[in-house]
Design an enzyme around this catalytic site. Structure first.
Site, PDB file in Angstrom:
ATOM      1  N   ASN A   1      15.603   3.096   1.535  1.00  8.89           N
ATOM      2  CA  ASN A   1      14.560   2.788   2.685  1.00  8.89           C
ATOM      3  C   ASN A   1      14.389   1.467   2.846  1.00  8.89           C
ATOM      4  O   ASN A   1      14.371  -0.042   2.320  1.00  8.89           O
ATOM      5  CB  ASN A   1      13.210   3.008   2.005  1.00  8.89           C
ATOM      6  CG  ASN A   1      11.901   2.844   2.400  1.00  8.89           C
ATOM      7  OD1 ASN A   1      11.835   2.357   3.667  1.00  8.89           O
ATOM      8  ND2 ASN A   1      10.556   3.167   1.875  1.00  8.89           N
TER       9      ASN A   1
ATOM     10  N   LYS B   1      14.488  -0.847  -0.837  1.00  4.18           N
ATOM     11  CA  LYS B   1      14.437   0.116  -1.589  1.00  4.18           C
ATOM     12  C   LYS B   1      14.891   1.082  -1.701  1.00  4.18           C
ATOM     13  O   LYS B   1      16.062   1.764  -0.789  1.00  4.18           O
ATOM     14  CB  LYS B   1      12.641   0.467  -1.124  1.00  4.18           C
ATOM     15  CG  LYS B   1      11.814  -0.406  -1.416  1.00  4.18           C
ATOM     16  CD  LYS B   1      10.557   0.338  -1.940  1.00  4.18           C
ATOM     17  CE  LYS B   1       9.547  -0.648  -1.255  1.00  4.18           C
ATOM     18  NZ  LYS B   1       8.233   1.176  -1.425  1.00  4.18           N
TER      19      LYS B   1
ATOM     20  N   HIS C   1       4.963   4.736   9.511  1.00  2.00           N
ATOM     21  CA  HIS C   1       4.333   5.569   8.186  1.00  2.00           C
ATOM     22  C   HIS C   1       4.198   6.730   8.313  1.00  2.00           C
ATOM     23  O   HIS C   1       3.468   7.492   7.222  1.00  2.00           O
ATOM     24  CB  HIS C   1       2.645   4.925   8.160  1.00  2.00           C
ATOM     25  CG  HIS C   1       2.795   3.734   7.394  1.00  2.00           C
ATOM     26  ND1 HIS C   1       1.604   2.931   7.710  1.00  2.00           N
ATOM     27  CD2 HIS C   1       3.514   2.800   6.907  1.00  2.00           C
ATOM     28  CE1 HIS C   1       1.508   1.781   7.519  1.00  2.00           C
ATOM     29  NE2 HIS C   1       2.691   1.787   6.743  1.00  2.00           N
TER      30      HIS C   1
ATOM     31  N   GLY D   1      -1.828  -0.490   3.175  1.00  4.01           N
ATOM     32  CA  GLY D   1      -0.584  -1.109   1.904  1.00  4.01           C
ATOM     33  C   GLY D   1      -0.582  -2.211   2.771  1.00  4.01           C
ATOM     34  O   GLY D   1      -1.710  -3.301   3.497  1.00  4.01           O
ATOM     35  N   ASN D   2       0.396  -3.142   2.551  1.00  6.15           N
ATOM     36  CA  ASN D   2       0.888  -4.499   3.314  1.00  6.15           C
ATOM     37  C   ASN D   2       0.766  -4.469   5.161  1.00  6.15           C
ATOM     38  O   ASN D   2       0.369  -4.424   5.573  1.00  6.15           O
ATOM     39  CB  ASN D   2       2.042  -4.893   3.031  1.00  6.15           C
ATOM     40  CG  ASN D   2       1.641  -6.080   2.099  1.00  6.15           C
ATOM     41  OD1 ASN D   2       1.105  -7.094   2.125  1.00  6.15           O
ATOM     42  ND2 ASN D   2       3.085  -6.667   0.988  1.00  6.15           N
TER      43      ASN D   2
ATOM     44  N   ARG E   1      -0.517  -8.447  10.613  1.00  4.69           N
ATOM     45  CA  ARG E   1      -0.723  -8.554  11.519  1.00  4.69           C
ATOM     46  C   ARG E   1      -2.622  -8.325  12.071  1.00  4.69           C
ATOM     47  O   ARG E   1      -3.037  -7.495  11.017  1.00  4.69           O
ATOM     48  CB  ARG E   1       0.129  -6.542  11.563  1.00  4.69           C
ATOM     49  CG  ARG E   1       1.457  -7.017  11.360  1.00  4.69           C
ATOM     50  CD  ARG E   1       2.149  -5.296  11.254  1.00  4.69           C
ATOM     51  NE  ARG E   1       3.215  -5.355  10.478  1.00  4.69           N
ATOM     52  CZ  ARG E   1       3.594  -4.793  10.360  1.00  4.69           C
ATOM     53  NH1 ARG E   1       3.039  -3.411  10.800  1.00  4.69           N
ATOM     54  NH2 ARG E   1       4.169  -4.372   9.039  1.00  4.69           N
TER      55      ARG E   1
ATOM     56  N   MET F   1      -4.007  -8.440  -2.017  1.00  2.00           N
ATOM     57  CA  MET F   1      -5.178  -7.216  -1.958  1.00  2.00           C
ATOM     58  C   MET F   1      -6.086  -7.966  -2.641  1.00  2.00           C
ATOM     59  O   MET F   1      -7.268  -8.274  -2.942  1.00  2.00           O
ATOM     60  CB  MET F   1      -5.756  -6.153  -1.397  1.00  2.00           C
ATOM     61  CG  MET F   1      -6.913  -5.955  -1.225  1.00  2.00           C
ATOM     62  SD  MET F   1      -8.011  -5.470  -0.055  1.00  2.00           S
ATOM     63  CE  MET F   1      -7.888  -6.182   1.989  1.00  2.00           C
ATOM     64  N   ARG F   2      -5.125  -7.906  -4.371  1.00  2.00           N
ATOM     65  CA  ARG F   2      -6.021  -8.681  -5.354  1.00  2.00           C
ATOM     66  C   ARG F   2      -6.315  -9.794  -5.783  1.00  2.00           C
ATOM     67  O   ARG F   2      -7.426  -9.894  -6.102  1.00  2.00           O
ATOM     68  CB  ARG F   2      -4.364  -8.188  -6.429  1.00  2.00           C
ATOM     69  CG  ARG F   2      -4.269  -6.878  -6.762  1.00  2.00           C
ATOM     70  CD  ARG F   2      -2.680  -6.413  -7.792  1.00  2.00           C
ATOM     71  NE  ARG F   2      -1.861  -6.925  -6.584  1.00  2.00           N
ATOM     72  CZ  ARG F   2      -0.529  -6.558  -6.492  1.00  2.00           C
ATOM     73  NH1 ARG F   2      -0.452  -5.805  -8.504  1.00  2.00           N
ATOM     74  NH2 ARG F   2       0.249  -7.103  -5.643  1.00  2.00           N
TER      75      ARG F   2
ATOM     76  N   GLU G   1      -4.729   2.985  -2.921  1.00  3.43           N
ATOM     77  CA  GLU G   1      -5.125   3.783  -3.792  1.00  3.43           C
ATOM     78  C   GLU G   1      -5.142   3.059  -5.448  1.00  3.43           C
ATOM     79  O   GLU G   1      -5.426   3.748  -6.334  1.00  3.43           O
ATOM     80  CB  GLU G   1      -3.180   4.111  -4.771  1.00  3.43           C
ATOM     81  CG  GLU G   1      -2.622   5.333  -3.295  1.00  3.43           C
ATOM     82  CD  GLU G   1      -0.575   4.732  -4.114  1.00  3.43           C
ATOM     83  OE1 GLU G   1      -0.382   4.588  -5.025  1.00  3.43           O
ATOM     84  OE2 GLU G   1      -0.141   5.447  -2.791  1.00  3.43           O
TER      85      GLU G   1
ATOM     86  N   GLU H   1       7.231   8.066  -0.429  1.00  2.00           N
ATOM     87  CA  GLU H   1       7.544   8.067   0.773  1.00  2.00           C
ATOM     88  C   GLU H   1       9.401   8.734   0.051  1.00  2.00           C
ATOM     89  O   GLU H   1       9.821   9.682   0.698  1.00  2.00           O
ATOM     90  CB  GLU H   1       8.134   7.218   1.399  1.00  2.00           C
ATOM     91  CG  GLU H   1       6.807   6.882   2.168  1.00  2.00           C
ATOM     92  CD  GLU H   1       6.369   5.334   2.731  1.00  2.00           C
ATOM     93  OE1 GLU H   1       6.809   4.780   2.033  1.00  2.00           O
ATOM     94  OE2 GLU H   1       6.797   4.979   3.995  1.00  2.00           O
TER      95      GLU H   1
END
Ligand code: ADP
Length: 399
Positions: free
Chosen positions: A7, A14, A182, A212-213, A243, A285-286, A335, A386
């Site tokens: 990926n 990945k 996605h 996600g990002n 974005r 986000m954290r 999630e 994925e």
């Protein structure tokens, strides 16, 4: 025999190695900062006897072909992958399949030529995907490779939903239309939702939210994707890490005229400096959640804008589908971030979507059910995978 899944992102790679018998994961890895001054690689091996073993390496990784060679070396040095002949197949996530690819395909020279033709539509991703395919082809000639396209799941979207209200010849000549991305994730979690609910996929109306990002929403009607929030590129739709998502295109003309910004600068502004980062200076986000909880106004505003946009898309897709049987949250934020989920769904009870706040706050590994008993629409949290979906589709194709 084993299945390798690659990926490749614009500056990352990945990978996951699966046992072909039961699709159990033998190893996962991530190579980041490809092309930077210093790159990083991490490999985690799942060993039957010793449990998990982690290996890390930092070195200059100039390009994707070096990254793939490093991946093969790491797999071999760690004995997950002694002989390349153990490979039964390799699955690649290919970002853009244009209108040519509606489903995964076995890679041939013709397929590579078609993916190359689509480079102008995904200049950062498709070249990395082609490199991956070619390096694997050179290293392990004869091993079947499969391309699984991020856009393919969205090819069922009807014309009235995928066309922009631009002169029609721009579609005919330049293929300007909504493609959506996605797709592998939306396909994976929506099928998982149907299986979890013990219902036929072909009978359910599902809204999937991959947060996600990058972030996108999809409306799935009886197994067919009928709309999605990302468009011609992954820039459209929801607010993302860096974005902007949807905006009035006239802002670009205005900014160009008023500030003298050129096309490259505007591209950078919308893709890299906007979204959560643009509003509060941070795209994790954290961190944003913690800062907002501590009373910091700007991160709280970023959260509100992020969630409001998601809520609008959920509302739009409820209308598109004529109500939904299920809403699914996935991706790093979907999630894990209970507050985002609660904020997006606040006040939707009259639309049949009622969140159970207590269930939403619980932490369970795997699929989580977070709707109230009286909710017409089920609400599920489903971890996306994925690579597993790509491995499954690769297996199906190579037999
Ligand atoms: P990518 O699109 O790069 O694959 P991910 O799906 O990994 O991204 O999602 C990354 C986002 O998920 C980041 O904003 C990160 O802060 C967020 N995230 C990850 N874990 C958590 C968590 N426990 N709580 C809140 N947000 C989280």
């Amino acid at each position: 025999m084993k299945i390798l899944v690659l990926n490749a992102g614009s500056s990352s790679l990945k990978f996951k190695l699966f046992n072909m018998i039961d699709l159990s994961v033998l190893a996962t890895g991530m190579i980041e900062q490809i092309g930077d001054d210093l790159g990083h690689a991490k490999l985690t091996c799942n060993d039957d006897t010793d449990g998990r073993q982690e290996t890390e390496a930092s070195q200059v990784i100039p390009d994707h072909s070096s990254a793939i060679r490093l991946m093969i070396t790491l797999l071999q040095e760690n004995n997950v992958f002694g002989d390349v002949n153990e490979l039964a197949g390799v699955g690649h996530r290919v970002v853009h399949g244009g209108e040519d690819f509606r489903k995964p395909v076995i890679i041939t020279d013709t397929v590579i030529r078609s993916i190359r033709k689509l480079v102008p539509l995904a200049p950062l991703h498709n070249p990395a995907n082609i490199t991956g395919i070619e390096v694997v082809m050179a290293k392990v000639p004869g091993v079947p490779q499969v391309a699984v396209f991020d856009t393919a799941f969205h090819q069922s979207i009807p014309q009235h939903a995928y066309l922009y209200a631009l002169p029609y010849k721009l579609y005919e000549e330049y293929k300007i239309r909504r493609y959506g991305f996605h797709g592998t994730s939306h396909a994976y979690v929506s099928k998982k939702a149907a299986a979890y609910l013990n219902c036929s996929y072909k009978e359910l109306k599902i809204i999937t939210l991959h947060l996600g990002n990058g972030a996108s929403a999809a409306a799935i009607d009886c197994g067919q994707c009928v709309d999605t929030s990302m468009g011609f590129t992954p820039l459209e739709g929801l607010v993302m890490g860096t974005r902007s998502g949807d905006l009035d295109p006239a802002i670009l003309f205005y900014l160009a005229r008023e500030t003298g910004m050129d096309l490259g600068e505007l591209d950078n502004l919308l893709n890299k400096e906007s979204g959560l980062k643009g509003i509060c200076g941070n795209n994790d986000m954290r961190t944003i959640g913690k800062m907002a909880a501590a009373g910091d106004a700007q991160p709280l505003l970023a959260l509100e804008i992020f969630c409001y946009r998601i809520k609008k898309y959920i509302g739009a897709y409820l209308a598109v589908l004529g109500g939904a049987d299920c809403v699914v949250f996935t991706g790093g934020i979907g999630e894990n971030d209970t507050k985002t989920r609660a904020r997006c769904l606040q006040g939707m009870e009259k639309l049949g979507v009622a969140l159970d706040l207590e269930k939403n706050d619980s932490q369970i590994d795997g699929i989580m059910e977070i709707h109230r008993e009286d909710s017409l629409c089920k609400i599920l949290v489903i971890p996306t995978d994925e690579e597993f979906e790509i491995a499954t589709q690769t297996m199906e194709l190579i037999g």
